[in-house]
Design a protein around this motif. Structure first.
Motif, short mmCIF file in Angstrom:
data_model
loop_
_atom_site.label_atom_id
_atom_site.label_comp_id
_atom_site.label_asym_id
_atom_site.label_seq_id
_atom_site.Cartn_x
_atom_site.Cartn_y
_atom_site.Cartn_z
N LYS A 1 0.89 -1.16 0.00
CA LYS A 1 0.00 0.00 0.00
C LYS A 1 0.93 1.21 0.00
CE LYS A 1 -3.62 -2.68 0.58
NZ LYS A 1 -3.14 -3.78 -0.31
N ASP B 1 2.97 1.31 3.36
CA ASP B 1 3.94 0.24 3.57
C ASP B 1 5.30 0.72 3.08
OD1 ASP B 1 2.03 -1.60 4.54
OD2 ASP B 1 1.52 -2.24 2.50
N ARG C 1 0.70 0.19 9.05
CA ARG C 1 1.24 -0.37 7.83
C ARG C 1 2.52 -1.16 8.13
NH1 ARG C 1 -2.93 -0.91 5.28
NH2 ARG C 1 -1.46 -2.39 4.38
#
Lengths: 318, 282
Positions: B49, B63, B142
């Motif tokens: 992401k 991320d 994340r």
């Protein structure tokens, strides 16, 4: 000359510890890492008050530097703490690649620098760390002279964006700079004005420089004492102004002559204003075991050496 | 569900980019880059992401990926550009003077997508751990991914990091070892045997899993998703990913000889003949 009062001997590392706690309270971005030396680095108070922002990494300094670099991603301001040798020589490549080249906002804080950690001997007495760190592009190098200045520097470097090497020590030394000083990175402090010789000192040798200046005054010699707490970037302007006024220079530091403050000053003088310079520094040698005072005497890092060097520098003025 | 054939088609273009980049400048590291192509494509086009159009160093709520074995920069640069971090035309500047695409990745030239310099081996796992701790402090859920060569784990710092991550319960970290069994001087078994890498990390306290064939896109996607399912459970996650160094180009595959040398003109033509141009060459 201007008189300085010792407000009571304290160790510079305790100034670091006190600064850290204050930062902990005032700046939530500040996090700290230690490699199994919490007591020696005086990081215990921060750890107790902010356990979630303190990271024990164990005896693994390379990992500590890398983790610190990573913590900056997400806007943390990491302060690492271990002895000067393990903060620099042991982890040079980690600092070079993951911190300096990567431009990370890591504060590498090092206690037990120089000879004055004493009895542990040469394995722990790094005398090359200023040189190692100042060679790295973009690295700021600071060596504070007493407790108050170390605390002030600890606070100041948190507000500065970029990698910093902060060097301090173990022994209790006179605490004489103002408690509420504004620490300006890169700005040398003229402690006492003089006309015959400039004594340009850093770290523990600043107090010795003041002692030497007092003794020189009694001999009729007017010495200017400049506290260069920031070795990189060097305060060219203040140092040159002093050298131009007095016509000769003594540099004093608890470090090798190669790579230290004296070498930086020599470079500056060679480029801008060639003048006689004498070095009070360790001359291409390792240290050894002994008490701090014994070692400073044996390796010529004391007021007597500064006095002799000042007289020699003055004689060399043509 | 992931569109595996689409990812495979991207991988073919990335492999073309890799061989063309190292050929053009006659230097660089094609072998490991080709071997990790499926991993990179799966990561950047399916798993992460991330916001490639608006690069932010701090990557809040994104991320993160760290390449620890920086010499496989060709695959990294290709995938970064193909996923939108910078214009693919910039791949032309790889390893040239004044380029942002340095021989080994760096933040120094402000190339979007790179968050740490790597090249001197063994440092990326520590950095990834630091970034993972930063995410935890920021209450950012994340994940952090890192990739390492198998030869790279001969560096001692890797094992310092391997010890730290389980102790501090860094369970938002997924590290992957590219197990191709090769390093510059030959097979890892001959140069410095690594033993059972998975068992080593398991003993250190990691949640270890395998991707049996890291050059099979479906397996890589499935493996990365399985790794994500293991996060948040108190342990860092380690993927041991078997790959074929040089995969996708028959004469480069399965040998350390193409670790760090470029193809000549004839070899380039041969390689490109094996790799379909799917997204348009830069």
């Amino acid at each position: 000359m201007k008189e300085y009062l010792d407000q009571g001997a304290k160790d510079t590392r305790s100034g670091f510890g006190a600064g850290l706690v204050e930062l902990g309270r005032n700046n939530p971005k500040v996090v700290t890492l230690c490699a199994d030396l919490i007591g020696s680095l005086k990081m215990g108070d921060f750890q107790k008050e902010f356990p979630d922002r303190f990271f024990q990494v164990g005896i693994a300094e390379a990992n500590m530097i890398g983790i610190a670099a990573g913590l900056t991603i997400g806007d943390k301001i990491p302060f690492t703490g271990t002895f000067a040798n393990f903060s620099t020589g042991r982890v040079y490549d980690q600092i070079r690649q993951s911190v300096a080249y990567s431009g990370k906002n890591v504060k590498i804080c090092a206690s037990h620098s120089g000879l004055t950690l004493g009895e542990d001997g040469a394995t722990h007495q790094i005398l090359e760390d200023i040189g190692l760190m100042k060679m790295l592009p973009g690295m700021t190098v600071i060596n504070t002279c007493d407790y108050n200045q170390t605390k002030a520097a600890t606070l100041a470097i948190a507000d500065y964006e970029g990698p910093v090497y902060l060097r301090f020590g173990r022994p209790k030394v006179p605490n004489f700079t103002p408690v509420d000083q504004n620490f300006e990175i890169g700005k040398a402090v003229v402690l006492s004005e003089g006309t015959d010789v400039s004594i340009i000192a850093t770290g523990h040798l600043v107090w010795k420089a003041l002692e030497a200046a007092k003794a020189l005054e009694e001999k009729g010699i007017s010495a200017e004492v400049v506290n260069v707490h920031t070795i990189k970037p060097l305060d060219d302007k203040t140092i040159l102004a002093s050298a131009k006024k007095t016509g000769c220079v003594v540099t004093a530091e608890e470090h090798q002559a190669y790579g230290g403050l004296g070498e930086s000053v020599s470079g500056l003088l060679a480029r801008e204003f060639p003048a006689p310079q004498e070095y009070v520094a360790v001359m291409d040698s390792f240290g050894e075991s002994g008490t701090p005072e014994q070692l400073l005497e044996k390796y010529g890092l004391n007021a007597a050496s500064i006095i002799a060097s000042a007289e020699k520098a003055i004689k060399r003025k043509s | 569900m992931a569109d595996i054939s689409k990812l495979e088609s991207i991988a073919s273009q990335v492999r073309r980019d890799i061989v063309r980049m190292v050929h053009r400048v006659q230097s660089g590291h094609p072998g490991g880059s080709l071997g990790c192509t499926e991993y990179f494509v799966a990561l950047y086009f399916e798993i992460l992401k991330h916001n490639s159009k608006n690069f932010s160093m701090d990557a809040v709520n994104e991320d993160l990926f760290f390449l620890s074995n920086g010499h496989i920069s060709p695959v990294f640069y290709s995938v970064l550009s193909r996923s939108g971090y910078f214009d693919v035309e910039e791949l032309n500047t790889f390893r040239k003077l004044n380029s942002r695409l340095q021989g080994h990745p760096t933040t120094h030239e402000n190339l979007p997508g790179v968050r740490i310099a790597s090249g001197s081996l063994g440092q990326g796992m520590s950095v990834a751990i630091g970034a993972a701790l930063s995410k935890k402090l920021n209450k950012d859920n994340r994940l952090v991914f890192s990739l390492h060569g198998d030869g790279e784990i001969q560096e001692g710092q890797i094992w310092e990091a391997a010890m730290f991550a389980p102790h501090h319960k860094v369970d938002n970290l997924i590290s992957t070892i590219d197990a191709n069994g090769q390093q510059i001087d030959g097979k890892t078994d001959d140069v410095m045997a690594l033993g059972d890498i998975g068992e080593k990390f398991k003993t250190f306290g990691w949640d270890v899993m395998k991707i049996q064939d890291g050059n099979d896109m479906a397996q890589v996607v499935e493996g990365l998703n399985a790794a994500i399912a293991k996060t948040g459970k108190g342990k860092p996650v380690m993927i041991i990913m078997n790959t074929d160094m040089g995969a996708g180009v028959d004469f480069m595959a399965g040998t350390h000889k193409w670790h760090g040398i470029p193809p000549n003109d004839e070899q380039l033509e041969n390689a490109l003949g094996q790799l379909e141009e799917t997204l348009g060459d830069y």
